[in-house]
Design a protein around this motif. Structure first.
Motif, PDB file in Angstrom:
ATOM      1  N   VAL A   1     -10.516  11.555 -24.615  1.00  0.00           N
ATOM      2  CA  VAL A   1     -11.105  11.527 -23.275  1.00  0.00           C
ATOM      3  C   VAL A   1     -10.946  10.123 -22.698  1.00  0.00           C
ATOM      4  N   LEU A   2     -10.209  10.013 -21.615  1.00  0.00           N
ATOM      5  CA  LEU A   2      -9.980   8.714 -20.991  1.00  0.00           C
ATOM      6  C   LEU A   2     -11.158   8.306 -20.121  1.00  0.00           C
ATOM      7  N   LYS A   3     -11.507   7.030 -20.177  1.00  0.00           N
ATOM      8  CA  LYS A   3     -12.478   6.445 -19.244  1.00  0.00           C
ATOM      9  C   LYS A   3     -11.685   5.936 -18.046  1.00  0.00           C
ATOM     10  N   THR A   4     -11.714   6.662 -16.954  1.00  0.00           N
ATOM     11  CA  THR A   4     -10.849   6.347 -15.816  1.00  0.00           C
ATOM     12  C   THR A   4     -11.625   5.713 -14.664  1.00  0.00           C
ATOM     13  N   ILE A   5     -10.961   4.768 -13.998  1.00  0.00           N
ATOM     14  CA  ILE A   5     -11.517   4.110 -12.815  1.00  0.00           C
ATOM     15  C   ILE A   5     -10.422   4.016 -11.760  1.00  0.00           C
ATOM     16  N   HIS A   6     -10.716   4.469 -10.564  1.00  0.00           N
ATOM     17  CA  HIS A   6      -9.781   4.364  -9.441  1.00  0.00           C
ATOM     18  C   HIS A   6     -10.019   3.018  -8.765  1.00  0.00           C
ATOM     19  N   ALA A   7      -9.040   2.119  -8.828  1.00  0.00           N
ATOM     20  CA  ALA A   7      -9.251   0.771  -8.282  1.00  0.00           C
ATOM     21  C   ALA A   7      -7.945   0.138  -7.850  1.00  0.00           C
ATOM     22  N   ASP A   8      -8.042  -0.693  -6.840  1.00  0.00           N
ATOM     23  CA  ASP A   8      -6.938  -1.515  -6.343  1.00  0.00           C
ATOM     24  C   ASP A   8      -6.950  -2.831  -7.117  1.00  0.00           C
TER      25      ASP A   8
ATOM     26  N   LEU B   1       3.836  -4.416  -5.763  1.00  0.00           N
ATOM     27  CA  LEU B   1       3.261  -5.442  -4.891  1.00  0.00           C
ATOM     28  C   LEU B   1       4.380  -6.167  -4.154  1.00  0.00           C
ATOM     29  N   PHE B   2       4.432  -5.985  -2.857  1.00  0.00           N
ATOM     30  CA  PHE B   2       5.523  -6.558  -2.062  1.00  0.00           C
ATOM     31  C   PHE B   2       5.214  -7.954  -1.530  1.00  0.00           C
ATOM     32  N   ASP B   3       3.966  -8.255  -1.323  1.00  0.00           N
ATOM     33  CA  ASP B   3       3.578  -9.532  -0.734  1.00  0.00           C
ATOM     34  C   ASP B   3       3.198 -10.516  -1.840  1.00  0.00           C
TER      35      ASP B   3
ATOM     36  N   VAL C   1     -10.363   1.652 -24.817  1.00  0.00           N
ATOM     37  CA  VAL C   1      -9.489   1.585 -23.643  1.00  0.00           C
ATOM     38  C   VAL C   1     -10.211   2.068 -22.390  1.00  0.00           C
ATOM     39  N   THR C   2     -10.052   1.298 -21.315  1.00  0.00           N
ATOM     40  CA  THR C   2     -10.476   1.707 -19.982  1.00  0.00           C
ATOM     41  C   THR C   2      -9.229   1.839 -19.127  1.00  0.00           C
ATOM     42  N   SER C   3      -9.094   2.967 -18.437  1.00  0.00           N
ATOM     43  CA  SER C   3      -7.856   3.298 -17.732  1.00  0.00           C
ATOM     44  C   SER C   3      -8.038   3.218 -16.220  1.00  0.00           C
ATOM     45  N   VAL C   4      -7.210   2.406 -15.580  1.00  0.00           N
ATOM     46  CA  VAL C   4      -7.312   2.158 -14.141  1.00  0.00           C
ATOM     47  C   VAL C   4      -5.986   2.499 -13.466  1.00  0.00           C
ATOM     48  N   ASP C   5      -6.052   3.038 -12.274  1.00  0.00           N
ATOM     49  CA  ASP C   5      -4.856   3.214 -11.462  1.00  0.00           C
ATOM     50  C   ASP C   5      -5.262   3.252  -9.996  1.00  0.00           C
ATOM     51  N   GLY C   6      -4.330   2.831  -9.133  1.00  0.00           N
ATOM     52  CA  GLY C   6      -4.590   2.875  -7.698  1.00  0.00           C
ATOM     53  C   GLY C   6      -4.292   4.228  -7.097  1.00  0.00           C
ATOM     54  N   SER C   7      -3.651   5.111  -7.885  1.00  0.00           N
ATOM     55  CA  SER C   7      -3.317   6.460  -7.421  1.00  0.00           C
ATOM     56  C   SER C   7      -4.275   7.469  -8.044  1.00  0.00           C
TER      57      SER C   7
ATOM     58  N   ASP D   1       0.802  -1.228   0.000  1.00  0.00           N
ATOM     59  CA  ASP D   1       0.000   0.000   0.000  1.00  0.00           C
ATOM     60  C   ASP D   1       0.835   1.277   0.000  1.00  0.00           C
ATOM     61  N   THR D   2       2.142   1.154   0.126  1.00  0.00           N
ATOM     62  CA  THR D   2       2.993   2.334   0.175  1.00  0.00           C
ATOM     63  C   THR D   2       2.898   3.177  -1.096  1.00  0.00           C
ATOM     64  N   TYR D   3       2.675   2.517  -2.253  1.00  0.00           N
ATOM     65  CA  TYR D   3       2.725   3.240  -3.521  1.00  0.00           C
ATOM     66  C   TYR D   3       1.729   4.402  -3.577  1.00  0.00           C
ATOM     67  N   VAL D   4       0.603   4.262  -2.872  1.00  0.00           N
ATOM     68  CA  VAL D   4      -0.416   5.317  -2.913  1.00  0.00           C
ATOM     69  C   VAL D   4       0.138   6.632  -2.384  1.00  0.00           C
ATOM     70  N   SER D   5       0.919   6.548  -1.308  1.00  0.00           N
ATOM     71  CA  SER D   5       1.487   7.761  -0.714  1.00  0.00           C
ATOM     72  C   SER D   5       2.781   8.192  -1.390  1.00  0.00           C
ATOM     73  N   GLU D   6       3.363   7.319  -2.215  1.00  0.00           N
ATOM     74  CA  GLU D   6       4.591   7.689  -2.914  1.00  0.00           C
ATOM     75  C   GLU D   6       4.316   8.673  -4.055  1.00  0.00           C
ATOM     76  N   TYR D   7       3.177   8.469  -4.727  1.00  0.00           N
ATOM     77  CA  TYR D   7       2.861   9.321  -5.876  1.00  0.00           C
ATOM     78  C   TYR D   7       2.164  10.601  -5.415  1.00  0.00           C
ATOM     79  N   VAL D   8       2.934  11.436  -4.753  1.00  0.00           N
ATOM     80  CA  VAL D   8       2.438  12.722  -4.270  1.00  0.00           C
ATOM     81  C   VAL D   8       2.348  13.684  -5.453  1.00  0.00           C
ATOM     82  N   ARG D   9       1.612  14.766  -5.261  1.00  0.00           N
ATOM     83  CA  ARG D   9       1.368  15.705  -6.351  1.00  0.00           C
ATOM     84  C   ARG D   9       2.662  16.197  -7.005  1.00  0.00           C
ATOM     85  N   GLY D  10       3.662  16.556  -6.190  1.00  0.00           N
ATOM     86  CA  GLY D  10       4.902  17.077  -6.741  1.00  0.00           C
ATOM     87  C   GLY D  10       5.615  16.072  -7.626  1.00  0.00           C
TER      88      GLY D  10
END
Length: 268
Positions: free
Chosen positions: A108-115, A140-142, A85-91, A21-30
């Motif tokens: 125009v991307l069709k975006t979905i926020h998903a784990d 994915l570490f585990d 295309v359907t576009s998914v990301d966890g961030s 789950d660390t990756y979510v906080s790694e991709y900060v706005r900056g």
């Protein structure tokens, strides 16, 4: 009111941070705002050519689920080539940037926020193909997370669907040390991307940008044969691996491997 994070925080011991789950906080706005400096869309498009388009078209694929959209490079390229295309990301930060980039490119991307581990809760329907690119699977570490994500990918594919998944050549990094041609991936010539720590359980990369800012990613160093085994154990019947877009053996020391895993044996 939502206030985005602008700085990364790994705590007192960054190399001890080894959770999926660390990756979510790694991709900060900056970091997200600078990501395209690292990729260099124009140079990457030249280096990749029609590789992914040709792989998909050769197998008659039309609908594509891009599960690691990032800032949208491959989603945009495939949309422009006529794929659905359907576009998914966890961030959420990455998805927002991808949508913005798509608009700037006239699509125009069709975006979905998903784990990935719960992909089919948020993504409906079955797809001809799934792409998981940009070395993203190494977030994915585990092992259970890796197996669960692959099971979700498998379930989201049609009976004759394919998964295209890439990874760094971590075998070389672990066994011989880091070197990169930056010819195909991460083509930005003003950004330095290199590991600051490497062991069998962690590849910690640091990205240094022209403005002096530095950002990091903690990733799991997947060995090639291990990844191929996981794909087979997830149920994929036919597996073909490329090295830097070349057939195995043509590129003796690739920066990246690209695995094309087919759900059925097929005829190709």
């Amino acid at each position: 009111m939502f206030v985005p994070n602008t700085t990364q925080d790994y705590g007192d011991n960054p190399i001890a941070v080894r959770e999926t789950d660390t990756y979510v906080s790694e991709y900060v706005r900056g970091f997200v705002e600078k990501w395209d400096e690292l990729i260099d869309w124009n140079q990457r498009a030249k280096s990749e050519g029609r590789f992914f388009i040709d792989v998909l078209k050769a197998r008659g694929k039309k609908s594509v689920l891009d599960v690691a959209t990032g800032t949208g490079f491959h989603s945009v390229q495939l949309l422009k080539a006529g794929f659905d295309v359907t576009s998914v990301d966890g961030s959420a930060e990455m998805l927002a940037k991808a949508f913005e980039n798509g608009c700037n490119q006239g699509v125009v991307l069709k975006t979905i926020h998903a784990d990935w581990r719960q992909l089919n809760r948020g993504v409906r329907g079955k797809f001809d193909a799934i792409i998981c690119l940009g070395n993203s699977f190494t977030h994915l570490f585990d092992e259970n997370d890796r197996r669960r994500a692959l099971a979700e990918f498998y379930a989201a594919l049609k009976h004759d669907g394919i998964l295209i998944l890439d990874q760094r050549n971590y075998d070389r990094i672990l066994d011989e040390g880091f070197a990169s041609k930056h010819k195909y991936y991460y083509c930005g010539d003003k950004v330095v991307a290199e590991p600051v720590h490497i062991d069998e359980g962690l590849a910690r990369f640091e990205y240094s940008f022209p403005d002096g800012s530095r950002h990091n990613l903690n990733m799991f160093p997947l060995r090639k044969d291990y990844t191929r085994r996981l794909l087979r154990e997830a149920g994929f019947q036919k597996l073909h691996s490329y090295g830097d877009f070349q057939e195995e053996g043509e590129e003796t020391d690739p920066d990246f491997f690209i695995h094309v895993a087919e759900k059925s044996y097929g005829t190709n």
